[in-house]
Design a protein around this motif. Structure first.
Motif, mmCIF file in Angstrom:
data_model
loop_
_atom_site.group_PDB
_atom_site.id
_atom_site.type_symbol
_atom_site.label_atom_id
_atom_site.label_comp_id
_atom_site.label_asym_id
_atom_site.label_seq_id
_atom_site.Cartn_x
_atom_site.Cartn_y
_atom_site.Cartn_z
ATOM 1 N N PRO A 1 -17.282 2.987 9.027
ATOM 2 C CA PRO A 1 -17.522 2.374 10.337
ATOM 3 C C PRO A 1 -17.490 0.854 10.256
ATOM 4 O O PRO A 1 -17.881 0.273 9.242
ATOM 5 N N ILE A 2 -17.016 0.219 11.293
ATOM 6 C CA ILE A 2 -16.917 -1.243 11.320
ATOM 7 C C ILE A 2 -17.980 -1.798 12.268
ATOM 8 O O ILE A 2 -17.989 -1.504 13.462
ATOM 9 N N TYR A 3 -18.894 -2.590 11.694
ATOM 10 C CA TYR A 3 -19.963 -3.220 12.470
ATOM 11 C C TYR A 3 -19.766 -4.739 12.483
ATOM 12 O O TYR A 3 -18.910 -5.277 11.783
ATOM 13 N N ASP A 4 -20.617 -5.411 13.243
ATOM 14 C CA ASP A 4 -20.568 -6.866 13.285
ATOM 15 C C ASP A 4 -21.022 -7.454 11.943
ATOM 16 O O ASP A 4 -21.716 -6.794 11.156
ATOM 17 N N GLU A 5 -20.638 -8.709 11.686
ATOM 18 C CA GLU A 5 -21.027 -9.390 10.456
ATOM 19 C C GLU A 5 -22.549 -9.414 10.326
ATOM 20 O O GLU A 5 -23.278 -9.658 11.286
ATOM 21 N N GLY A 6 -23.018 -9.159 9.106
ATOM 22 C CA GLY A 6 -24.450 -9.113 8.852
ATOM 23 C C GLY A 6 -25.031 -7.730 8.975
ATOM 24 O O GLY A 6 -26.169 -7.480 8.541
ATOM 25 N N ARG A 7 -24.265 -6.792 9.536
ATOM 26 C CA ARG A 7 -24.739 -5.409 9.698
ATOM 27 C C ARG A 7 -23.729 -4.406 9.156
ATOM 28 O O ARG A 7 -23.776 -3.237 9.482
ATOM 29 N N ARG A 8 -22.826 -4.886 8.349
ATOM 30 C CA ARG A 8 -21.730 -4.030 7.922
ATOM 31 C C ARG A 8 -22.175 -2.914 6.997
ATOM 32 O O ARG A 8 -23.275 -2.938 6.452
ATOM 33 N N VAL A 9 -21.298 -1.952 6.815
ATOM 34 C CA VAL A 9 -21.647 -0.735 6.105
ATOM 35 C C VAL A 9 -21.602 -0.896 4.586
ATOM 36 O O VAL A 9 -22.029 -0.017 3.846
ATOM 37 N N ALA A 10 -21.101 -2.040 4.101
ATOM 38 C CA ALA A 10 -20.973 -2.254 2.655
ATOM 39 C C ALA A 10 -21.278 -3.707 2.307
ATOM 40 O O ALA A 10 -21.297 -4.586 3.180
ATOM 41 N N TRP A 11 -21.534 -3.912 1.001
ATOM 42 C CA TRP A 11 -21.800 -5.250 0.472
ATOM 43 C C TRP A 11 -20.930 -5.440 -0.762
ATOM 44 O O TRP A 11 -20.737 -4.509 -1.558
ATOM 45 N N ILE A 12 -20.410 -6.641 -0.934
ATOM 46 C CA ILE A 12 -19.541 -6.920 -2.081
ATOM 47 C C ILE A 12 -20.402 -7.172 -3.308
ATOM 48 O O ILE A 12 -21.205 -8.105 -3.329
ATOM 49 N N VAL A 13 -20.217 -6.345 -4.334
ATOM 50 C CA VAL A 13 -20.929 -6.502 -5.599
ATOM 51 C C VAL A 13 -20.120 -7.356 -6.557
ATOM 52 O O VAL A 13 -20.643 -8.200 -7.268
ATOM 53 N N ASP A 14 -18.827 -7.137 -6.590
ATOM 54 C CA ASP A 14 -17.947 -7.940 -7.447
ATOM 55 C C ASP A 14 -16.643 -8.187 -6.711
ATOM 56 O O ASP A 14 -16.025 -7.245 -6.199
ATOM 57 N N GLY A 15 -16.256 -9.478 -6.631
ATOM 58 C CA GLY A 15 -14.983 -9.816 -5.982
ATOM 59 C C GLY A 15 -15.136 -10.604 -4.702
ATOM 60 O O GLY A 15 -14.239 -10.610 -3.860
ATOM 61 N N GLN A 16 -16.261 -11.339 -4.544
ATOM 62 C CA GLN A 16 -16.433 -12.079 -3.292
ATOM 63 C C GLN A 16 -15.377 -13.166 -3.119
ATOM 64 O O GLN A 16 -14.865 -13.363 -2.025
ATOM 65 N N GLN A 17 -15.040 -13.868 -4.220
ATOM 66 C CA GLN A 17 -14.033 -14.934 -4.114
ATOM 67 C C GLN A 17 -12.664 -14.338 -3.760
ATOM 68 O O GLN A 17 -11.932 -14.878 -2.931
ATOM 69 N N ARG A 18 -12.338 -13.209 -4.398
ATOM 70 C CA ARG A 18 -11.062 -12.547 -4.103
ATOM 71 C C ARG A 18 -11.026 -12.045 -2.659
ATOM 72 O O ARG A 18 -10.003 -12.148 -1.976
ATOM 73 N N SER A 19 -12.138 -11.492 -2.187
ATOM 74 C CA SER A 19 -12.192 -10.977 -0.821
ATOM 75 C C SER A 19 -12.014 -12.095 0.203
ATOM 76 O O SER A 19 -11.308 -11.936 1.203
#
Length: 380
Positions: free
Chosen positions: A115-133
């Motif tokens: 599911p796609i939610y607004d920023e700050g409430r999203r369904v996932a968190w980046i553990v590794d790869g924030q710069q790449r994302s």
């Protein structure tokens, strides 16, 4: 608080398996531009009550730009997987039908719905790869298929555990790991990180306890503009690690056998630390709490030298010695100290020439311990 209904969903083909304590793990591909639509970046920060949130270091803009420049070259190879921690809000439907002959049966294929939610409430968190994302979202071509490994857990301790372990072999700030370690109670750490956990916990206590001489004096990675913080956490951690690893160290007697200082009588260690450093604060009131550029007592070299003196003093005194008794011992070396002005007679160095180098630290440690030993020999 319940999340609102998603504005839309992202559906991908995925492989599913189970690892660890029953955690669902998925492998799939996603368009680079969609990663930040389904995943947030959990920045490390502290709230008004000093509680630690998140785990990601700040964005490194030059690093992101370098990745963007690479992606904008055109058809590029980008096989490095992004690792996501996903909430139970994701849904997986296994494919129907028989398995192919010879299937190793380590995973099952199916459809994963995000599911796609607004920023700050999203369904996932980046553990590794924030710069790449971040770079993938900024690139000219956002439809590049990027591999993703996602595990389902909304427990922050599990997310921090994976963040630390994934980044352990990469150029991740030691201070960031040190600050995260006390906040990951369930973590099973490699031997070298385990030895850092208790020192990091003690430094965290020293900074948060209003009765501590280091209360709010410790600089931490999560602090954006820490007013009054003058001591680096890594310096204090080094002091504690050294005392734990030295057989006659002031803290070594509180260490549990066989765990390299990663467990033991934490209360006993903390009592010794607060007693000793409170005595140091009282003995040098004009040097305490100042910026290291104004007082070498608060400098890494000064802290490490006084840490060595702590071990020497407690080698003579009981671990239950009072702060007044410790002050009496510190006053024996006080005439030799030049924390804010003057020249160290034993070193031939001006107070502000002392630097955070192995050579200067060793000389300063030797000078203090020698002055302390001499004060006792002169009375015999």
């Amino acid at each position: 608080m319940r999340k609102p209904s998603p504005t839309e969903t992202l559906v991908v083909r995925a492989l599913h398996t189970i690892q660890g304590p029953g955690l669902d793990v998925y492998a799939f591909f996603i368009k680079g531009g969609d990663i930040l639509r389904v995943a947030d970046i959990s920045r490390i920060q502290r709230d008004a009550k000093d509680a630690l949130h998140g785990f990601q270091r700040p964005e490194i803009r030059q690093h992101v730009k370098g990745i963007v420049d690479y992606l904008n070259q055109g058809k590029v190879l980008f096989p490095n997987a992004i690792i996501l921690a996903m909430s139970p809000g994701v849904k997986f439907s296994a494919s129907r039908g028989s398995r192919p002959t010879g299937d190793a049966r380590v995973s099952e294929s199916g459809t994963l719905t995000l599911p796609i939610y607004d920023e700050g409430r999203r369904v996932a968190w980046i553990v590794d790869g924030q710069q790449r994302s971040l770079a993938l979202a900024q690139a000219h071509h956002t439809d590049l298929a990027v591999p993703v490994i996602g595990f389902v857990s909304d427990k922050l301790s599990v997310q921090r555990e994976q963040f630390i372990l994934v980044n352990k072999a990469k150029p991740l700030s030691t201070r960031l790991i040190n600050e995260l370690l006390p906040e990951t109670p369930a973590i099973v750490l490699p031997r070298d990180l385990a030895a850092r956990k208790v020192p990091a916990e003690l430094v965290n206590l020293l900074n948060q306890d209003p009765s501590s001489p280091f209360y709010r004096l410790v600089k931490r990675t999560s602090d954006r503009a820490a007013s009054g913080a003058v001591v680096t956490d890594s310096a204090l951690i080094s002091v504690i690690k050294s005392s734990l690893s030295t057989p006659l160290g002031a803290l070594a007697r509180f260490k549990a056998v066989g765990r390299d200082g990663s467990s033991g009588d934490i209360e006993g260690m903390y009592r010794v630390l607060t007693t000793y450093w409170t005595a140091v604060k009282v003995a040098f009131p004009d040097s305490w709490g100042k910026d290291p550029r104004q007082s070498r007592l608060m400098h890494s070299a000064g802290l490490l030298a006084m840490g060595m003196l702590m071990d020497a003093i407690y080698a003579r005194l009981s671990p239950d010695a009072t702060s007044e008794a410790i002050q009496h011992e510190i006053h024996k070396v006080a005439p030799s100290c030049r924390w804010t002005k003057g020249t160290w007679d034993a070193l031939g160095l001006a107070w502000n020439d002392i630097q955070n180098t192995p050579q200067h630290i060793k000389k300063l440690q030797d000078a203090l311990v020698r002055a302390y030993a001499t004060s006792h020999h002169s009375k015999t």
